[in-house]
Design a protein around this motif. Structure first.
Motif, PDB file in Angstrom:
ATOM      1  N   ASN A  22      -5.846  -1.746   2.724  1.00 20.52           N
ATOM      2  CA  ASN A  22      -5.524  -0.549   2.257  1.00 20.52           C
ATOM      3  C   ASN A  22      -6.862   0.464   2.524  1.00 20.52           C
ATOM      4  O   ASN A  22      -7.200   1.024   1.549  1.00 20.52           O
ATOM      5  N   THR A  23      -7.255   0.175   3.649  1.00 18.27           N
ATOM      6  CA  THR A  23      -9.007   1.439   4.051  1.00 18.27           C
ATOM      7  C   THR A  23      -8.621   1.722   5.423  1.00 18.27           C
ATOM      8  O   THR A  23      -7.609   1.463   6.001  1.00 18.27           O
ATOM      9  N   THR A  24      -9.845   2.662   5.595  1.00 21.65           N
ATOM     10  CA  THR A  24      -9.757   2.895   7.155  1.00 21.65           C
ATOM     11  C   THR A  24     -11.439   2.970   7.330  1.00 21.65           C
ATOM     12  O   THR A  24     -12.133   2.557   6.423  1.00 21.65           O
ATOM     13  N   PHE A  25     -11.557   3.243   8.721  1.00 21.29           N
ATOM     14  CA  PHE A  25     -13.191   3.321   9.057  1.00 21.29           C
ATOM     15  C   PHE A  25     -13.560   4.736   8.645  1.00 21.29           C
ATOM     16  O   PHE A  25     -14.855   4.785   8.616  1.00 21.29           O
ATOM     17  N   VAL A  26     -12.832   5.666   8.800  1.00 21.80           N
ATOM     18  CA  VAL A  26     -13.346   6.851   8.823  1.00 21.80           C
ATOM     19  C   VAL A  26     -13.687   7.644   7.051  1.00 21.80           C
ATOM     20  O   VAL A  26     -13.485   6.560   6.203  1.00 21.80           O
ATOM     21  N   ASP A  84      -6.527   7.674   3.524  1.00 18.34           N
ATOM     22  CA  ASP A  84      -7.593   6.751   3.161  1.00 18.34           C
ATOM     23  C   ASP A  84      -7.045   5.537   3.339  1.00 18.34           C
ATOM     24  O   ASP A  84      -7.964   4.388   3.250  1.00 18.34           O
ATOM     25  N   TYR A  85      -5.876   4.925   3.221  1.00 25.76           N
ATOM     26  CA  TYR A  85      -5.441   3.713   3.114  1.00 25.76           C
ATOM     27  C   TYR A  85      -4.596   3.156   4.460  1.00 25.76           C
ATOM     28  O   TYR A  85      -3.772   2.565   4.606  1.00 25.76           O
ATOM     29  N   ASN A  89      -0.820  -4.842   7.302  1.00 24.82           N
ATOM     30  CA  ASN A  89      -0.374  -5.808   8.496  1.00 24.82           C
ATOM     31  C   ASN A  89      -0.706  -4.986   9.623  1.00 24.82           C
ATOM     32  O   ASN A  89      -0.117  -3.839   9.796  1.00 24.82           O
ATOM     33  N   TYR A  90      -1.316  -5.721  10.765  1.00 26.06           N
ATOM     34  CA  TYR A  90      -1.166  -4.748  12.086  1.00 26.06           C
ATOM     35  C   TYR A  90      -0.058  -5.587  12.896  1.00 26.06           C
ATOM     36  O   TYR A  90       0.386  -6.667  12.734  1.00 26.06           O
ATOM     37  N   ALA A 134      -0.203  -0.044  11.816  1.00 23.97           N
ATOM     38  CA  ALA A 134      -0.638  -0.366  10.865  1.00 23.97           C
ATOM     39  C   ALA A 134       0.374  -0.114   9.589  1.00 23.97           C
ATOM     40  O   ALA A 134       0.793   0.817   9.215  1.00 23.97           O
ATOM     41  N   GLU A 135       0.984  -1.430   9.169  1.00 25.06           N
ATOM     42  CA  GLU A 135       2.190  -1.221   8.267  1.00 25.06           C
ATOM     43  C   GLU A 135       1.472  -0.969   6.875  1.00 25.06           C
ATOM     44  O   GLU A 135       0.626  -1.837   6.298  1.00 25.06           O
ATOM     45  N   SER A 136       1.942   0.087   6.362  1.00 26.17           N
ATOM     46  CA  SER A 136       1.663   0.526   4.838  1.00 26.17           C
ATOM     47  C   SER A 136       2.562   1.315   4.265  1.00 26.17           C
ATOM     48  O   SER A 136       3.769   1.146   4.675  1.00 26.17           O
ATOM     49  N   ASN A 137       2.470   1.952   2.998  1.00 23.71           N
ATOM     50  CA  ASN A 137       3.673   2.967   2.725  1.00 23.71           C
ATOM     51  C   ASN A 137       3.831   3.982   3.539  1.00 23.71           C
ATOM     52  O   ASN A 137       4.716   4.562   3.371  1.00 23.71           O
ATOM     53  N   LYS A 138       2.797   4.251   4.521  1.00 25.23           N
ATOM     54  CA  LYS A 138       3.329   4.979   5.676  1.00 25.23           C
ATOM     55  C   LYS A 138       2.857   4.696   6.797  1.00 25.23           C
ATOM     56  O   LYS A 138       1.606   4.997   7.267  1.00 25.23           O
ATOM     57  N   THR A 139       3.481   3.924   7.634  1.00 29.27           N
ATOM     58  CA  THR A 139       2.974   3.027   8.783  1.00 29.27           C
ATOM     59  C   THR A 139       2.642   4.100   9.802  1.00 29.27           C
ATOM     60  O   THR A 139       3.576   4.981  10.046  1.00 29.27           O
ATOM     61  N   MET A 140       1.608   3.866  10.589  1.00 34.27           N
ATOM     62  CA  MET A 140       1.100   4.597  11.415  1.00 34.27           C
ATOM     63  C   MET A 140       0.447   3.906  12.819  1.00 34.27           C
ATOM     64  O   MET A 140       0.253   2.864  12.391  1.00 34.27           O
TER      65      MET A 140
END
Ligand SMILES: *[C@@H]1O[C@H](CO)[C@@H](O)[C@H](O)[C@H]1NC(C)=O
Ligand SMILES: *[C@@H]1O[C@H](CO)[C@@H](O)[C@H](O)[C@H]1NC(C)=O
Ligand SMILES: *[C@@H]1O[C@H](CO)[C@@H](O)[C@H](O)[C@H]1NC(C)=O
Ligand SMILES: *[C@@H]1O[C@H](CO)[C@@H](O)[C@H](O)[C@H]1NC(C)=O
Ligand SMILES: *[C@@H]1O[C@H](CO)[C@@H](O)[C@H](O)[C@H]1NC(C)=O
Ligand SMILES: *[C@@H]1O[C@H](CO)[C@@H](O)[C@H](O)[C@H]1NC(C)=O
Ligand SMILES: *[C@@H]1O[C@H](CO)[C@@H](O)[C@H](O)[C@H]1NC(C)=O
Ligand SMILES: *[C@@H]1O[C@H](CO)[C@@H](O)[C@H](O)[C@H]1NC(C)=O
Ligand SMILES: *[C@@H]1O[C@H](CO)[C@@H](O)[C@H](O)[C@H]1NC(C)=O
Ligand SMILES: *[C@@H]1O[C@H](CO)[C@@H](O)[C@H](O)[C@H]1NC(C)=O
Ligand SMILES: *[C@@H]1O[C@H](CO)[C@@H](O)[C@H](O)[C@H]1NC(C)=O
Ligand SMILES: *[C@@H]1O[C@H](CO)[C@@H](O)[C@H](O)[C@H]1NC(C)=O
Length: 764
Positions: free
Chosen positions: A280-284, A294-295, A300-301, A329-335
């Protein structure tokens, strides 16, 4: 002529009857009247043509999933092979939405497609053998692999469900090999589909991964160099990237290298992580929004592709330029995200996933060194609902060609599956490359934060790009060169202009500002509406609209416009917080029984966002209407010798092809979504200016926007000239959805993936 109202009454009566007799009368859609919210009440196949793209890669009918297994054939003029997952009837009761097989097409010009094995039975490979009893998921292809033949390594699925949100079962996903003796028309599984995967288990077992799929095969001279692998062999090594993650540690892309001689693709060594992120992070820079939230890197990729990019496109074989990786990138808002950076050697003598308690059970052969990306920037590959982007190198022009899956956006997917009889398409082909912008005004609060750009410290080499917040003193004070990911429609799509059936070009520029809303507009054509939904139910806007002198008369066109904003409106909350852009698919009027519909694509300078608002006649109970939002920075650059600065223009290219809506801006921004227009007359195009409802606003430079060079080209190009035009032929092929639900014939319809498919079931 039919009386539509009585037809509606008849259908309502029929719904009542249905309860009693189980016989239903479904309606024929009437595009002059408001739609029925529940789309499944329309006749089967009756919405096949309403939203179907004409110029996009799409299966003949039925469900399309991830694009996958792309390759270009060097022995056939570089012909592109594009595949997308496909659902088809296989086994009893399997008329589901799942996409478990491979179906592809070839193209030489990126405009016209030819189904690989014909449109009647367009399946090259399906599941059902010992190695893949349940499903076939994404894979990668090399043109010359096993026995020198086109070779596919894909995810053979033995068990479902698989999800990053639940515990994993080792072995549910393994990576298997198939090859083709007929240039990809069919794939031959190793040992006749016996259970002999080439990568049987994740690198760490004990059910600690979040997923282990989507093998992506590539060669890269830089990897060989870093691993001292460039011995005598003139042949580059083959590598595989595996999309994955570790529960409670974070997403991972694992690297593998082919073990033996390059003629054998059956053994792969584990080389550690190619990319690893904390959960739950990013590089930016946190809070900047350049990677979504931010997450965004999530848990999971998936669907990763790996190469190197230069100013002109794909430098993957050479390994020069910048390292590139894109991934879901799977999260609660996969992008769908990407990273650019540099490949560096890593010492694997002591690799441990960060949570070693969870995952110290390494089962695979491990090399001494691996290769990892040293990221310098991260961004979003497509801000809308497209996903699973993959690509291939253009072996003739050395470009990077990439396509994504455009999901549908029905509120309830099942409601449309019989009425549209197809689901999803891919995007238009895009070129990815490194884009350079010189003479950027070095305002540290804008330039020196980690974002979706890097700083070029030496103009002669992309090796010298650094993350934007590294310490750096520019040789020319106050100016910087930055690099970004270039994203633009493939140049072949110029044919949409040169071959247009009709086009329009506006010679004059139009300026809209606060005055346009306050009744002082210079244009008599300005239409003002107040209290309009800005896309969400809560935020209302007042809106001024100026139609173009002429609008397209179909929903298949490209449109371009250039917008000039003043620097004083950017990041300025007091500038009235306005948004301006293009309104399309706009109905002519509202009347007693129908309201207006339109889609607007606007830029809001106060927070640097691009917003696609969907105010369609079909409401939120039928289709997703939440606005699509992306982040775009307009840079200030120093133009002339006098040192004067100018803010970049915003040049927008919009492709409308049925419901597929793609927005490209300044060759660095892509946003794809669905636009489910309804009315026959929803064709009007014009400029739109919005501000929060009832806001007061000073009419000054900061509140104004100028539109120039606005054109559209109607028609696009028919992507499948060799398919029948009769929709019934496309729908009632052997592999279409069975109807009705439940399909009484399902038990008899079993297709094992070879030979002629069974006939379409006889319907009651
Ligand atoms: C839509 O209509 C179908 C029957 O045609 C029914 O099964 C389904 O439940 C309805 N959906 C909703 C959300 O009302
Ligand atoms: C290690 O992996 C093997 C094979 O999957 C499994 O049988 C074993 O239980 C695992 N051990 C631990 C400690 O997770
Ligand atoms: C590939 O390598 C494996 C292991 O060395 C060997 O068993 C197999 O026969 C090889 N296959 C081919 C086609 O060379
Ligand atoms: C750059 O920014 C990141 C967070 O965005 C921070 O962790 C890192 O320390 C910064 N690096 C430098 C050199 O300032
Ligand atoms: C990461 O985010 C997901 C939602 O996307 C959440 O379910 C999970 O608990 C988070 N994990 C951690 C360690 O924060
Ligand atoms: C999940 O999504 C919500 C917004 O819907 C967000 O506020 C929250 O931080 C997210 N949580 C994690 C851990 O990703
Ligand atoms: C490591 O993983 C284990 C098992 O999943 C979990 O119980 C533990 O909380 C994790 N530790 C950390 C520090 O994340
Ligand atoms: C990654 O790049 C940064 C500069 O952006 C550099 O300081 C650092 O040493 C690099 N890391 C490795 C492992 O090369
Ligand atoms: C912000 O907008 C206001 C109102 O339009 C304007 O007067 C002001 O000059 C702008 N500020 C900047 C820093 O440009
Ligand atoms: C923006 O577009 C206008 C109109 O086409 C043009 O005159 C101007 O030079 C452009 N500005 C920049 C910075 O390119
Ligand atoms: C805007 O003002 C009008 C007239 O006073 C009022 O009817 C309307 O509710 C206001 N709209 C909003 C969103 O405040
Ligand atoms: C697959 O089906 C075809 C036609 O129904 C049949 O001829 C063939 O033997 C079957 N193949 C297998 C492997 O079952």
């Amino acid at each position: 002529m039919r009386d539509n109202m009585s037809n509606r009454v008849a259908a309502i009566a029929a719904v009542g009857l249905l309860l009693a007799s189980a016989v239903s009368t479904k309606e024929t859609p009437d595009f002059t009247q408001p739609p029925i919210a529940n789309l499944s009440n329309y006749q089967n196949g009756s919405l096949f043509d309403q939203w179907r793209p004409k110029a996009h890669f799409i299966h003949p009918s039925n469900q399309l999933g991830d694009p996958t297994a792309f390759w270009a054939d060097p022995d056939d003029g570089g012909k592109f092979h594009f595949t997308a997952l496909y659902s088809y009837i296989r086994g009893s009761g399997n008329a589901s939405l799942g996409t478990s097989s491979f179906s592809g097409a070839t193209t030489c010009d990126l405009l016209h497609y030819e189904d690989l094995s014909g449109w009647e039975n367009p399946v090259q490979m399906g599941p059902g053998n010992a190695v893949d009893p349940v499903a076939d998921f994404d894979g990668g292809v090399v043109a010359k692999g096993y026995k020198g033949l086109p070779t596919l390594i894909w995810t053979a699925v033995k068990g479902l469900p698989i999800s990053w949100t639940i515990p994993y079962n080792d072995g549910y996903e393994s990576q298997a090999l198939a090859y083709s003796e007929d240039k990809g028309k069919s794939w031959i599984k190793l040992d006749g589909g016996a259970n002999v995967p080439v990568i049987p288990l994740p690198p760490y077992t004990g059910n600690v991964v979040t997923g282990f799929r989507d093998p992506w095969m590539f060669q890269n001279a830089q990897f060989d160099k870093l691993l001292n692998n460039d011995t005598d062999s003139s042949e580059l090594s083959h590598y595989i990237s595996m999309s994955s993650g570790l529960h409670s540690s974070g997403p991972r892309i694992w690297l593998y290298r082919q073990s033996n001689e390059s003629s054998n693709f059956t053994q792969w060594d584990f080389l550690g992580p190619l990319l690893q992120s904390e959960i739950n992070t990013t590089f930016v820079e946190p809070g900047s929004g350049f990677a979504g939230t931010d997450y965004s890197d999530g848990n999971n990729y998936e669907t990763s592709q790996v190469t190197s990019l230069g100013y002109h496109g794909d430098t993957g074989l050479e390994g020069t330029g910048m390292g590139f990786v894109s991934f879901g990138a799977e999260s609660n808002k996969t992008m769908m995200l990407y990273r650019l950076g540099h490949w560096v050697r890593t010492d694997l003598s002591d690799i441990q996933p960060s949570n070693s308690t969870a995952s110290n059970n390494r089962t695979t052969v491990t090399a001494a060194y691996g290769v990892e990306m040293n990221t310098t920037m991260e961004g979003v590959l497509d801000w809308g609902l497209s996903y699973a982007c993959t690509g291939t190198r253009d072996v003739v022009k050395n470009r990077r060609i990439s396509l994504c899956w455009i999901k549908e956006a029905f509120a309830d997917q099942d409601s449309a599956k019989y009425t549209t009889e197809y689901i999803s398409s891919l995007t238009l082909p895009r070129e990815l490359y490194v884009k350079r912008l010189n003479n950027v005004v070095d305002n540290p609060s804008l330039t020196r934060q980690r974002g979706s750009w890097s700083i070029l410290t030496n103009s002669s080499s992309l090796d010298s790009t650094i993350a934007a917040n590294e310490t750096y003193t520019s040789p020319v004070a106050g100016r910087l060169s930055i690099t970004m990911l270039g994203i633009r429609p493939a140049c072949e799509l110029e044919a949409y202009r040169s071959q247009a059936e009709k086009s329009y070009c506006s010679g004059k520029s139009v300026t809209l500002s606060a005055a346009s809303l306050d009744g002082n507009s210079s244009s008599s054509q300005t239409e003002v509406r107040r209290g309009v939904r800005s896309g969400t139910e809560t935020a209302l806007v007042d809106e001024a609209f100026v139609p173009l002198a002429e609008s397209p008369c179909t929903r298949h066109y490209e449109l371009e416009t250039t917008m000039t904003f003043s620097n004083s409106s950017l990041r300025n909350d007091t500038a009235g917080d306005f948004a301006a852009g293009i309104s399309i698919l706009r109905s002519n009027s509202s009347s007693e029984n129908r309201s207006m519909e339109d889609i607007s694509i606007v830029y809001r300078p106060a927070n640097e966002s691009v917003i696609v608002q969907r105010r369609t006649a079909l409401g939120g109970e039928s289709v997703l209407q939440t606005p699509e939002i992306g982040k775009l920075r307009l840079w200030e650059t120093i133009a002339g010798d006098d040192g004067s600065a100018q803010v970049q223009n915003l040049t927008m290219r919009v492709f409308v092809d049925g419901s597929a809506l793609e927005v490209y801006i300044n060759d660095v921004f892509a946003l794809t979504t669905r636009a489910y227009y309804w009315y026959t007359d929803s064709n009007t195009v014009g400029y739109v200016y919005q501000r929060p409802a009832n806001a007061t606003q000073v009419d000054d430079e900061a509140s104004s926007v100028t539109f120039s060079n606005t054109s559209w080209w109607q028609g696009l190009v028919n992507a499948y000239p060799n398919r029948p035009t009769d929709k019934n032929q496309l729908i009632k092929q052997a592999v279409g959805y069975a109807e009705p639900d439940p399909n009484p014939n399902a038990a008899g319809v079993v297709y094992n993936g070879t030979g002629p498919a069974p006939p379409f079931p006889v319907l009651p």
